[in-house]
Design a protein around this motif. Sequence first.
Motif, PDB file in Angstrom:
ATOM      1  N   LYS A 275      25.447 -34.585  -0.595  1.00  0.00           N
ATOM      2  CA  LYS A 275      25.094 -33.861  -1.835  1.00  0.00           C
ATOM      3  C   LYS A 275      24.249 -34.735  -2.767  1.00  0.00           C
ATOM      4  O   LYS A 275      24.436 -34.749  -3.974  1.00  0.00           O
ATOM      5  CB  LYS A 275      26.367 -33.405  -2.568  1.00  0.00           C
ATOM      6  N   ARG A 276      23.336 -35.467  -2.158  1.00  0.00           N
ATOM      7  CA  ARG A 276      22.463 -36.338  -2.928  1.00  0.00           C
ATOM      8  C   ARG A 276      21.096 -36.420  -2.255  1.00  0.00           C
ATOM      9  O   ARG A 276      21.016 -36.628  -1.043  1.00  0.00           O
ATOM     10  CB  ARG A 276      23.078 -37.735  -3.032  1.00  0.00           C
ATOM     11  N   ASP A 277      20.048 -36.241  -3.035  1.00  0.00           N
ATOM     12  CA  ASP A 277      18.691 -36.342  -2.520  1.00  0.00           C
ATOM     13  C   ASP A 277      18.269 -37.807  -2.539  1.00  0.00           C
ATOM     14  O   ASP A 277      18.369 -38.471  -3.566  1.00  0.00           O
ATOM     15  CB  ASP A 277      17.753 -35.499  -3.382  1.00  0.00           C
ATOM     16  N   LYS A 278      17.806 -38.296  -1.388  1.00  0.00           N
ATOM     17  CA  LYS A 278      17.528 -39.726  -1.288  1.00  0.00           C
ATOM     18  C   LYS A 278      16.487 -40.000  -0.215  1.00  0.00           C
ATOM     19  O   LYS A 278      16.454 -39.321   0.818  1.00  0.00           O
ATOM     20  CB  LYS A 278      18.826 -40.480  -0.951  1.00  0.00           C
ATOM     21  N   VAL A 279      15.633 -41.004  -0.473  1.00  0.00           N
ATOM     22  CA  VAL A 279      14.694 -41.472   0.542  1.00  0.00           C
ATOM     23  C   VAL A 279      15.432 -42.441   1.470  1.00  0.00           C
ATOM     24  O   VAL A 279      15.998 -43.430   1.019  1.00  0.00           O
ATOM     25  CB  VAL A 279      13.491 -42.185  -0.094  1.00  0.00           C
ATOM     26  N   LEU A 280      15.436 -42.127   2.756  1.00  0.00           N
ATOM     27  CA  LEU A 280      16.071 -42.992   3.742  1.00  0.00           C
ATOM     28  C   LEU A 280      14.981 -43.725   4.512  1.00  0.00           C
ATOM     29  O   LEU A 280      14.125 -43.094   5.135  1.00  0.00           O
ATOM     30  CB  LEU A 280      16.931 -42.161   4.694  1.00  0.00           C
ATOM     31  N   LYS A 281      15.029 -45.041   4.481  1.00  0.00           N
ATOM     32  CA  LYS A 281      13.983 -45.839   5.115  1.00  0.00           C
ATOM     33  C   LYS A 281      14.375 -46.198   6.547  1.00  0.00           C
ATOM     34  O   LYS A 281      15.481 -45.932   7.004  1.00  0.00           O
ATOM     35  CB  LYS A 281      13.703 -47.071   4.266  1.00  0.00           C
ATOM     36  N   GLY A 282      13.407 -46.814   7.235  1.00  0.00           N
ATOM     37  CA  GLY A 282      13.604 -47.111   8.642  1.00  0.00           C
ATOM     38  C   GLY A 282      14.864 -47.905   8.938  1.00  0.00           C
ATOM     39  O   GLY A 282      15.569 -47.608   9.905  1.00  0.00           O
ATOM     40  N   LYS A 283      15.169 -48.901   8.134  1.00  0.00           N
ATOM     41  CA  LYS A 283      16.333 -49.752   8.385  1.00  0.00           C
ATOM     42  C   LYS A 283      17.614 -48.927   8.450  1.00  0.00           C
ATOM     43  O   LYS A 283      18.481 -49.172   9.300  1.00  0.00           O
ATOM     44  CB  LYS A 283      16.445 -50.820   7.295  1.00  0.00           C
ATOM     45  N   GLU A 289      24.789 -45.317  14.202  1.00  0.00           N
ATOM     46  CA  GLU A 289      25.817 -44.476  13.583  1.00  0.00           C
ATOM     47  C   GLU A 289      25.219 -43.580  12.504  1.00  0.00           C
ATOM     48  O   GLU A 289      25.531 -42.385  12.426  1.00  0.00           O
ATOM     49  CB  GLU A 289      26.930 -45.353  12.999  1.00  0.00           C
ATOM     50  N   ASN A 290      24.371 -44.149  11.665  1.00  0.00           N
ATOM     51  CA  ASN A 290      23.711 -43.348  10.627  1.00  0.00           C
ATOM     52  C   ASN A 290      22.847 -42.265  11.244  1.00  0.00           C
ATOM     53  O   ASN A 290      22.838 -41.113  10.788  1.00  0.00           O
ATOM     54  CB  ASN A 290      22.835 -44.234   9.738  1.00  0.00           C
TER      55      ASN A 290
END
Length: 385
Positions: A275-283, A289-290
Amino acid sequence: MNYINKIKLTLLMYVLMPLLFGQTEYEKWLQEQQQEMAKIIDQENNYMASVTKEFDQYKKEQEQLLKQFKEEVEKKWDSFRFSSPTEHVDYDKDLNARGSIDFDKGKIEIEILIDDDPSLNKNEREEKAKLKLEKKLKQISTKVAQDKKPILKDQLQTKSGKKITKQNVDKFAKESIQSQKLKLRRIKSKDGKKRIKYTANVYMLPDHLDKRAERFRSEVLKQSKRFNIDPAVAFAIMHTESSFNPNARSHIPAYGLMQLVPSSGARDAYNYVYKRDKVLKGKYLYNPENNIELGCAYIRKLRYEYFKGIKDNQSAYYCTISAYNTGAGNVAKAFTGKTKLKPAVVKINQRNSKQVYQYLLKNLPYNETKKYLRKVTDRVDLYQK
């Protein structure tokens, strides 16, 4: 309290307020709430826009870094090679050696560059090349992914049939390189130097794909159960997206086992789960698991939200698989010519699952997605256990 909960609470108050207060007080309260709601929505829109801007900046930086890296490589090498969803390419810091792992073909290719030194004879140059090739093969054979496990764990073995470990990797590298006739090619690099490129190939065990799939089995089963999706579909998508390469990367860019795009699938799935908008980077997305968590969450959202109105489960999965590649709007477009889902669902429910599958293969907007649907569907049976 996030903005969704605030909206829910406000809607509840819309029902209760007329019962608790008079008309004047209610109208005043209503006006205040409308203003507050507008403020909340405006704040959320601004936040989403800032996240999009952040990703665009990140993508631009990544593209610039790749461009600079490519230019540096091309100064020395006769061609540029970079990682793809099913191939991992690794350069030494000085760019004089590179190793590539082809996860589809089960092949490791090691290449090194040596200055074309006329003071060395053929045998001396070859001996020097073999030592460098051994060093690079050792390094890439033991390279670890984000989960700290070797990428090629249980997929290589020595001549005597022993699995590769830190203790015997030197022996493996030496016997693998010394036993083969090296390919060589003289090149004139852009930096003006003459070099010789030596190449050696090493092959993984025949069951290398199964070994990688088994490595991620427990996490796929865990997340599939959590999100109530068919684990065989998750495995088949992962197989097709990356051939179980935890370091998979495409030019889009998409990252990791399930090839999640930070600006779309990854962002959508993360928001859905947390429930959160977020930029997820390559790492973050290279972590198995992610990646599996968000990949399975995205499959669930497609299956149970976008296509929740589809009555037949198999038909719904055909649409989900297609949408994983091209987006739900393009799946809808195949049935109605428009991207709205409700009219498409009506059309889908008028057909049985076999008809839906054939219709998608004929009418999906892109040939890439048609091939993707075939591949994933064919591979589902491999993971039905």
